[in-house]
Design a protein around this motif. Structure first.
Motif, PDB file in Angstrom:
ATOM      1  N   LEU A  65       0.918  -1.381  -0.083  1.00  0.00           N
ATOM      2  CA  LEU A  65      -0.047   0.011  -0.017  1.00  0.00           C
ATOM      3  C   LEU A  65       0.845   1.233   0.017  1.00  0.00           C
ATOM      4  N   GLU A  66       1.883   1.200   0.986  1.00  0.00           N
ATOM      5  CA  GLU A  66       2.689   2.560   1.054  1.00  0.00           C
ATOM      6  C   GLU A  66       3.477   2.762  -0.243  1.00  0.00           C
ATOM      7  N   GLN A  67       3.922   1.657  -0.920  1.00  0.00           N
ATOM      8  CA  GLN A  67       4.644   1.747  -2.257  1.00  0.00           C
ATOM      9  C   GLN A  67       3.777   2.038  -3.419  1.00  0.00           C
ATOM     10  N   ASP A  68       2.661   1.543  -3.632  1.00  0.00           N
ATOM     11  CA  ASP A  68       1.709   1.663  -4.743  1.00  0.00           C
ATOM     12  C   ASP A  68       0.698   2.460  -4.760  1.00  0.00           C
ATOM     13  N   MET A  69       0.409   3.228  -3.855  1.00  0.00           N
ATOM     14  CA  MET A  69      -0.532   4.280  -3.929  1.00  0.00           C
ATOM     15  C   MET A  69       0.067   5.554  -3.462  1.00  0.00           C
ATOM     16  N   GLN A  70       0.043   6.142  -4.588  1.00  0.00           N
ATOM     17  CA  GLN A  70       0.975   7.551  -4.396  1.00  0.00           C
ATOM     18  C   GLN A  70      -0.061   8.672  -3.743  1.00  0.00           C
ATOM     19  N   ASP A  71      -1.254   8.491  -3.926  1.00  0.00           N
ATOM     20  CA  ASP A  71      -2.051   9.734  -3.780  1.00  0.00           C
ATOM     21  C   ASP A  71      -2.643   9.669  -2.112  1.00  0.00           C
ATOM     22  N   ILE A  72      -2.269   8.898  -1.194  1.00  0.00           N
ATOM     23  CA  ILE A  72      -3.187   8.907  -0.121  1.00  0.00           C
ATOM     24  C   ILE A  72      -2.881  10.344   0.745  1.00  0.00           C
ATOM     25  N   ALA A  73      -1.892  10.893   0.780  1.00  0.00           N
ATOM     26  CA  ALA A  73      -1.553  12.462   0.755  1.00  0.00           C
ATOM     27  C   ALA A  73      -1.502  13.177  -0.535  1.00  0.00           C
ATOM     28  N   GLY A  74      -2.602  14.087  -0.627  1.00  0.00           N
ATOM     29  CA  GLY A  74      -2.636  14.827  -1.636  1.00  0.00           C
ATOM     30  C   GLY A  74      -2.688  16.288  -1.549  1.00  0.00           C
ATOM     31  N   LEU A  75      -1.905  17.072  -2.329  1.00  0.00           N
ATOM     32  CA  LEU A  75      -1.845  18.566  -2.044  1.00  0.00           C
ATOM     33  C   LEU A  75      -2.262  19.266  -3.554  1.00  0.00           C
ATOM     34  N   ARG A  76      -3.074  20.300  -3.439  1.00  0.00           N
ATOM     35  CA  ARG A  76      -3.541  20.969  -4.866  1.00  0.00           C
ATOM     36  C   ARG A  76      -2.935  22.425  -4.694  1.00  0.00           C
ATOM     37  N   ILE A  77      -2.310  22.752  -5.810  1.00  0.00           N
ATOM     38  CA  ILE A  77      -1.942  24.182  -5.715  1.00  0.00           C
ATOM     39  C   ILE A  77      -2.465  24.832  -7.068  1.00  0.00           C
ATOM     40  N   MET A  78      -3.228  25.832  -6.651  1.00  0.00           N
ATOM     41  CA  MET A  78      -4.117  26.622  -7.676  1.00  0.00           C
ATOM     42  C   MET A  78      -3.396  27.933  -8.205  1.00  0.00           C
ATOM     43  N   CYS A  79      -3.428  28.012  -9.511  1.00  0.00           N
ATOM     44  CA  CYS A  79      -2.640  29.110 -10.084  1.00  0.00           C
ATOM     45  C   CYS A  79      -3.720  30.045 -10.902  1.00  0.00           C
ATOM     46  N   GLN A  80      -3.172  31.175 -11.312  1.00  0.00           N
ATOM     47  CA  GLN A  80      -4.129  32.033 -12.203  1.00  0.00           C
ATOM     48  C   GLN A  80      -3.917  31.892 -13.553  1.00  0.00           C
ATOM     49  N   PHE A  81      -2.472  31.528 -13.919  1.00  0.00           N
ATOM     50  CA  PHE A  81      -2.171  31.360 -15.345  1.00  0.00           C
ATOM     51  C   PHE A  81      -1.373  29.890 -15.599  1.00  0.00           C
ATOM     52  N   VAL A  82      -1.640  29.578 -16.803  1.00  0.00           N
ATOM     53  CA  VAL A  82      -0.929  28.352 -17.160  1.00  0.00           C
ATOM     54  C   VAL A  82       0.518  28.231 -17.034  1.00  0.00           C
ATOM     55  N   GLU A  83       1.227  29.468 -17.399  1.00  0.00           N
ATOM     56  CA  GLU A  83       2.371  29.842 -17.148  1.00  0.00           C
ATOM     57  C   GLU A  83       2.928  29.819 -15.472  1.00  0.00           C
ATOM     58  N   ASP A  84       2.144  30.045 -14.661  1.00  0.00           N
ATOM     59  CA  ASP A  84       2.467  29.944 -13.194  1.00  0.00           C
ATOM     60  C   ASP A  84       2.731  28.454 -12.958  1.00  0.00           C
ATOM     61  N   ILE A  85       1.947  27.820 -13.547  1.00  0.00           N
ATOM     62  CA  ILE A  85       1.939  26.098 -13.102  1.00  0.00           C
ATOM     63  C   ILE A  85       3.591  25.796 -13.283  1.00  0.00           C
ATOM     64  N   TYR A  86       3.986  25.982 -14.475  1.00  0.00           N
ATOM     65  CA  TYR A  86       5.191  25.644 -14.775  1.00  0.00           C
ATOM     66  C   TYR A  86       6.602  26.389 -13.866  1.00  0.00           C
ATOM     67  N   GLN A  87       6.221  27.608 -13.342  1.00  0.00           N
ATOM     68  CA  GLN A  87       7.077  28.515 -12.569  1.00  0.00           C
ATOM     69  C   GLN A  87       7.007  27.549 -11.203  1.00  0.00           C
ATOM     70  N   VAL A  88       5.657  27.195 -10.812  1.00  0.00           N
ATOM     71  CA  VAL A  88       5.811  26.541  -9.409  1.00  0.00           C
ATOM     72  C   VAL A  88       6.750  25.185  -9.481  1.00  0.00           C
ATOM     73  N   VAL A  89       6.145  24.427 -10.669  1.00  0.00           N
ATOM     74  CA  VAL A  89       6.964  22.975 -10.808  1.00  0.00           C
ATOM     75  C   VAL A  89       8.376  23.428 -10.644  1.00  0.00           C
ATOM     76  N   ASP A  90       9.007  24.306 -11.250  1.00  0.00           N
ATOM     77  CA  ASP A  90      10.537  24.654 -11.269  1.00  0.00           C
ATOM     78  C   ASP A  90      10.878  25.123  -9.888  1.00  0.00           C
ATOM     79  N   LEU A  91      10.036  25.750  -9.024  1.00  0.00           N
ATOM     80  CA  LEU A  91      10.223  26.023  -7.658  1.00  0.00           C
ATOM     81  C   LEU A  91      10.134  24.685  -6.780  1.00  0.00           C
ATOM     82  N   LEU A  92       9.539  23.770  -6.945  1.00  0.00           N
ATOM     83  CA  LEU A  92       9.352  22.419  -6.271  1.00  0.00           C
ATOM     84  C   LEU A  92      10.529  21.597  -6.684  1.00  0.00           C
ATOM     85  N   ARG A  93      11.100  21.705  -7.958  1.00  0.00           N
ATOM     86  CA  ARG A  93      12.114  20.996  -8.260  1.00  0.00           C
ATOM     87  C   ARG A  93      13.353  21.435  -7.792  1.00  0.00           C
TER      88      ARG A  93
END
Length: 217
Positions: A65-93
């Motif tokens: 269960l711990e290895q195969d189910m990846q979304d037991i803990a789930g976070l959702r980040i909302m952005c105004q613009f599509v470009e913001d999404i990729y900026q957030v991804v870069d920040l997380l990286r």
């Protein structure tokens, strides 16, 4: 599973910690008088009934269960613009307090249903009294328009158990395209929107244009 509360404890802690950290990223931008790419953050731990249903549907054993189910803990980040999404991804990286294991871009590679979002599976260390425990969590990054569509589709999916009537499925696909067109239009006037939001946030009004002397004559 004998004690679900005990099993889910580190997942609840991870969601609480990550919400604070992600909201902190937004606050840092605001403190520097910059528009944050993050509009707001939500999070949840999957309910036990949903975990059990998915275990049955995906043939996941308790041992895996711990290895195969990846979304037991789930976070959702909302952005105004599509470009913001990729900026957030870069920040997380760039963060050192989590490890990205997998990325799935459903924005420019949308699902057949029309669903769009950017999914990131991370490994996150939780400090327990018994020591460090690394858990999997899923972060979804999407625009407000994408989230509106996904929320409606999720409710309908619960009603129809994934077997949508053909006409309804076609309508949802058209609605998804309309939502993405809205995002595209907003991106094209992004500079105007950002300037207006900055003026509104800081109580500033644009300087009135001086009349042209030629116009006065």
């Amino acid at each position: 599973m004998e004690n679900w509360d005990h099993f889910l404890l580190p997942y609840n802690q991870a969601v609480d910690e990550l919400k604070v950290k992600l909201r902190g990223m937004r606050k840092q931008y605001q403190n520097q008088n910059q528009r944050p790419p993050i509009e707001f953050v939500t999070g949840r731990v999957k309910p036990v009934d949903s975990i059990k249903e998915k275990m049955t549907r995906r043939h996941v054993t308790e041992e895996r269960l711990e290895q195969d189910m990846q979304d037991i803990a789930g976070l959702r980040i909302m952005c105004q613009f599509v470009e913001d999404i990729y900026q957030v991804v870069d920040l997380l990286r760039k963060r050192s307090d989590l490890t990205i294991l997998e990325e799935r871009d459903y924005i420019h590679n949308e699902k057949p249903s029309g669903y769009r979002s950017y999914h990131i599976v991370i490994e996150y260390p939780v400090q327990m009294v018994t020591g460090e425990k690394k858990i999997l969590a899923e972060i979804q990054v999407r625009t407000l328009a994408m989230n509106f569509w996904a929320t409606i589709e999720h409710s309908l999916n619960y009603k129809y158990q994934g077997e949508f009537p053909e006409e309804l499925s076609a309508r949802l696909q058209r609605a998804a395209e309309a939502a993405f067109k809205l995002d595209t239009e907003m991106s094209e006037i992004r500079e105007e929107i950002e300037e207006a939001q900055h003026l509104f946030s800081y109580g500033k009004r644009p300087e009135p244009q001086q009349p042209n002397k030629r116009d006065e004559s």
